[in-house]
Design a protein around this motif. Structure first.
Motif, PDB file in Angstrom:
ATOM      1  N   GLU A 143       0.834  -1.194   0.000  1.00  0.00           N
ATOM      2  CA  GLU A 143       0.000   0.000   0.000  1.00  0.00           C
ATOM      3  C   GLU A 143       0.871   1.248   0.000  1.00  0.00           C
ATOM      4  OE1 GLU A 143      -0.260  -2.410   2.269  1.00  0.00           O
ATOM      5  OE2 GLU A 143      -2.221  -3.289   1.962  1.00  0.00           O
ATOM      6  N   ASP A 144       0.310   2.329  -0.491  1.00  0.00           N
ATOM      7  CA  ASP A 144       0.990   3.615  -0.436  1.00  0.00           C
ATOM      8  C   ASP A 144       0.396   4.394   0.731  1.00  0.00           C
ATOM      9  OD1 ASP A 144       2.422   5.902  -0.894  1.00  0.00           O
ATOM     10  OD2 ASP A 144       1.161   6.589  -2.545  1.00  0.00           O
ATOM     11  N   PHE A 145       1.137   4.444   1.835  1.00  0.00           N
ATOM     12  CA  PHE A 145       0.688   5.153   3.033  1.00  0.00           C
ATOM     13  C   PHE A 145       1.206   6.585   2.946  1.00  0.00           C
ATOM     14  CE2 PHE A 145       1.098   0.670   4.433  1.00  0.00           C
ATOM     15  CZ  PHE A 145      -0.204   0.450   4.830  1.00  0.00           C
ATOM     16  N   SER A 146       0.492   7.448   2.240  1.00  0.00           N
ATOM     17  CA  SER A 146       1.017   8.782   1.940  1.00  0.00           C
ATOM     18  C   SER A 146       0.942   9.763   3.109  1.00  0.00           C
ATOM     19  CB  SER A 146       0.303   9.361   0.731  1.00  0.00           C
ATOM     20  OG  SER A 146      -1.079   9.435   0.988  1.00  0.00           O
ATOM     21  N   ILE A 147       0.083   9.518   4.082  1.00  0.00           N
ATOM     22  CA  ILE A 147       0.027  10.430   5.225  1.00  0.00           C
ATOM     23  C   ILE A 147       0.339   9.710   6.542  1.00  0.00           C
ATOM     24  CG2 ILE A 147      -1.595  12.021   4.135  1.00  0.00           C
ATOM     25  CD1 ILE A 147      -3.785  10.729   5.958  1.00  0.00           C
ATOM     26  N   GLU A 148       0.378   8.393   6.533  1.00  0.00           N
ATOM     27  CA  GLU A 148       0.565   7.627   7.764  1.00  0.00           C
ATOM     28  C   GLU A 148       2.018   7.668   8.229  1.00  0.00           C
ATOM     29  OE1 GLU A 148      -1.081   6.663   5.108  1.00  0.00           O
ATOM     30  OE2 GLU A 148      -3.041   5.964   5.716  1.00  0.00           O
ATOM     31  N   THR A 149       2.191   7.765   9.538  1.00  0.00           N
ATOM     32  CA  THR A 149       3.524   7.802  10.128  1.00  0.00           C
ATOM     33  C   THR A 149       3.769   6.602  11.035  1.00  0.00           C
ATOM     34  OG1 THR A 149       2.624   9.243  11.836  1.00  0.00           O
ATOM     35  CG2 THR A 149       3.742  10.312   9.979  1.00  0.00           C
ATOM     36  N   ALA A 150       2.809   5.683  11.068  1.00  0.00           N
ATOM     37  CA  ALA A 150       2.923   4.445  11.832  1.00  0.00           C
ATOM     38  C   ALA A 150       2.103   3.374  11.109  1.00  0.00           C
ATOM     39  CB  ALA A 150       2.408   4.641  13.254  1.00  0.00           C
ATOM     40  N   VAL A 151       2.582   2.137  11.162  1.00  0.00           N
ATOM     41  CA  VAL A 151       1.868   1.037  10.518  1.00  0.00           C
ATOM     42  C   VAL A 151       1.921  -0.193  11.412  1.00  0.00           C
ATOM     43  CG1 VAL A 151       1.784  -0.535   8.524  1.00  0.00           C
ATOM     44  CG2 VAL A 151       2.392   1.861   8.180  1.00  0.00           C
ATOM     45  N   GLU A 152       0.747  -0.802  11.624  1.00  0.00           N
ATOM     46  CA  GLU A 152       0.705  -2.103  12.278  1.00  0.00           C
ATOM     47  C   GLU A 152       0.971  -3.134  11.179  1.00  0.00           C
ATOM     48  OE1 GLU A 152      -2.339  -5.066  14.656  1.00  0.00           O
ATOM     49  OE2 GLU A 152      -2.818  -2.919  14.580  1.00  0.00           O
ATOM     50  N   PHE A 153       2.153  -3.731  11.199  1.00  0.00           N
ATOM     51  CA  PHE A 153       2.545  -4.681  10.155  1.00  0.00           C
ATOM     52  C   PHE A 153       1.810  -5.999  10.307  1.00  0.00           C
ATOM     53  CE2 PHE A 153       5.473  -1.766   8.717  1.00  0.00           C
ATOM     54  CZ  PHE A 153       6.535  -2.265   7.973  1.00  0.00           C
ATOM     55  N   GLY A 154       1.738  -6.498  11.534  1.00  0.00           N
ATOM     56  CA  GLY A 154       1.103  -7.794  11.729  1.00  0.00           C
ATOM     57  C   GLY A 154       0.834  -8.060  13.188  1.00  0.00           C
ATOM     58  N   ARG A 155       0.121  -9.156  13.417  1.00  0.00           N
ATOM     59  CA  ARG A 155      -0.140  -9.564  14.788  1.00  0.00           C
ATOM     60  C   ARG A 155      -0.064 -11.077  14.883  1.00  0.00           C
ATOM     61  NH1 ARG A 155      -5.632 -10.637  16.735  1.00  0.00           N
ATOM     62  NH2 ARG A 155      -6.882 -11.259  14.969  1.00  0.00           N
ATOM     63  N   ILE A 156       0.418 -11.518  16.012  1.00  0.00           N
ATOM     64  CA  ILE A 156       0.492 -12.941  16.326  1.00  0.00           C
ATOM     65  C   ILE A 156      -0.534 -13.143  17.430  1.00  0.00           C
ATOM     66  CG2 ILE A 156       1.997 -14.754  17.238  1.00  0.00           C
ATOM     67  CD1 ILE A 156       4.323 -12.780  16.135  1.00  0.00           C
ATOM     68  N   TYR A 157      -1.435 -14.079  17.239  1.00  0.00           N
ATOM     69  CA  TYR A 157      -2.504 -14.236  18.223  1.00  0.00           C
ATOM     70  C   TYR A 157      -2.798 -15.701  18.483  1.00  0.00           C
ATOM     71  CZ  TYR A 157      -5.516 -15.147  14.197  1.00  0.00           C
ATOM     72  OH  TYR A 157      -6.058 -15.680  13.053  1.00  0.00           O
ATOM     73  N   GLY A 169      -1.159  -4.728   8.044  1.00  0.00           N
ATOM     74  CA  GLY A 169      -0.912  -3.643   7.091  1.00  0.00           C
ATOM     75  C   GLY A 169      -1.857  -2.467   7.201  1.00  0.00           C
ATOM     76  N   VAL A 170      -2.090  -1.972   8.422  1.00  0.00           N
ATOM     77  CA  VAL A 170      -2.990  -0.842   8.633  1.00  0.00           C
ATOM     78  C   VAL A 170      -2.176   0.348   9.149  1.00  0.00           C
ATOM     79  CG1 VAL A 170      -4.941   0.029   9.978  1.00  0.00           C
ATOM     80  CG2 VAL A 170      -4.992  -2.295   9.072  1.00  0.00           C
ATOM     81  N   GLY A 171      -2.298   1.475   8.458  1.00  0.00           N
ATOM     82  CA  GLY A 171      -1.555   2.665   8.828  1.00  0.00           C
ATOM     83  C   GLY A 171      -2.342   3.587   9.740  1.00  0.00           C
TER      84      GLY A 171
END
Length: 184
Positions: A143-157, A169-171
């Motif tokens: 994704e192109d996160f053009s305004i995001e300054t942090a990203v949750e890459f993944g989670r282990i659950y 992949g959520v910014g």
């Protein structure tokens, strides 16, 4: 052979001890300032809140209780190939009431340096079996996160006694403090 995941995809982790490798490249000429991306880990309970302040693993707290999660150190530049930062996870040492391990990347001083994830490329998270050094899973953020300054890459659950990885992949426009507020 590693499984390449798409955003939202989930996969079992069949290794009790593994390395979470995180990598990225930056367009340093875009802002005139060097980039400093930081990996952080939040160990959460069923209520989606950190178990304690010690369950926040980052560049100033490299180990969780029981050494279940160990951050190998802060890479200040992201230069070179391969993993830029690594986190070692030993599921045999994790507390029984821990249900999720959230992995976040933030840009240090993003506001001051006028930086965002739109200036970052080739970002990935991968899971490597610690005993065999075999890559099990990989997720490349496209994704192109053009305004995001942090990203949750993944989670282990944990689900039904098994540990799984989800490619998130959520910014977020914000920083480490915003994630602390979310999980505290």
């Amino acid at each position: 052979m590693a499984i390449n995941l798409q955003k939202g995809q989930r996969e079992n982790i069949n290794a009790p001890k593994f390395i979470v490798g995180l990598g990225w490249d930056t367009n340093s000429s875009a802002t005139g300032s060097a980039f400093d991306l930081d990996a952080s880990v939040f160990i959460l309970g069923e209520n989606k809140k950190m178990l304690s302040d010690q369950h926040f693993v980052f560049y100033n707290n490299l180990k969780s209780p029981n050494d279940a999660v160990i951050h190998t150190g802060d890479n200040l530049t992201g230069d070179g190939d391969g993993d830029d930062e690594q986190i070692i996870v030993d599921l045999s040492k994790i507390e029984n009431h821990a249900t999720e391990i959230c992995i976040v990347i933030t840009i240090h001083e993003a506001d001051v340096r006028s930086q965002n994830f739109g200036q970052v490329r080739n970002s990935f998270i991968r899971i490597v079996d610690a005993s065999s050094n075999q890559e099990l899973l990989k997720y490349e953020l496209e994704e192109d996160f053009s305004i995001e300054t942090a990203v949750e890459f993944g989670r282990i659950y944990r689900r039904n006694g098994e540990w799984k990885f989800e490619a998130v992949g959520v910014g977020m426009k914000g920083g480490l403090e915003d994630y602390l507020n979310k999980y505290n």
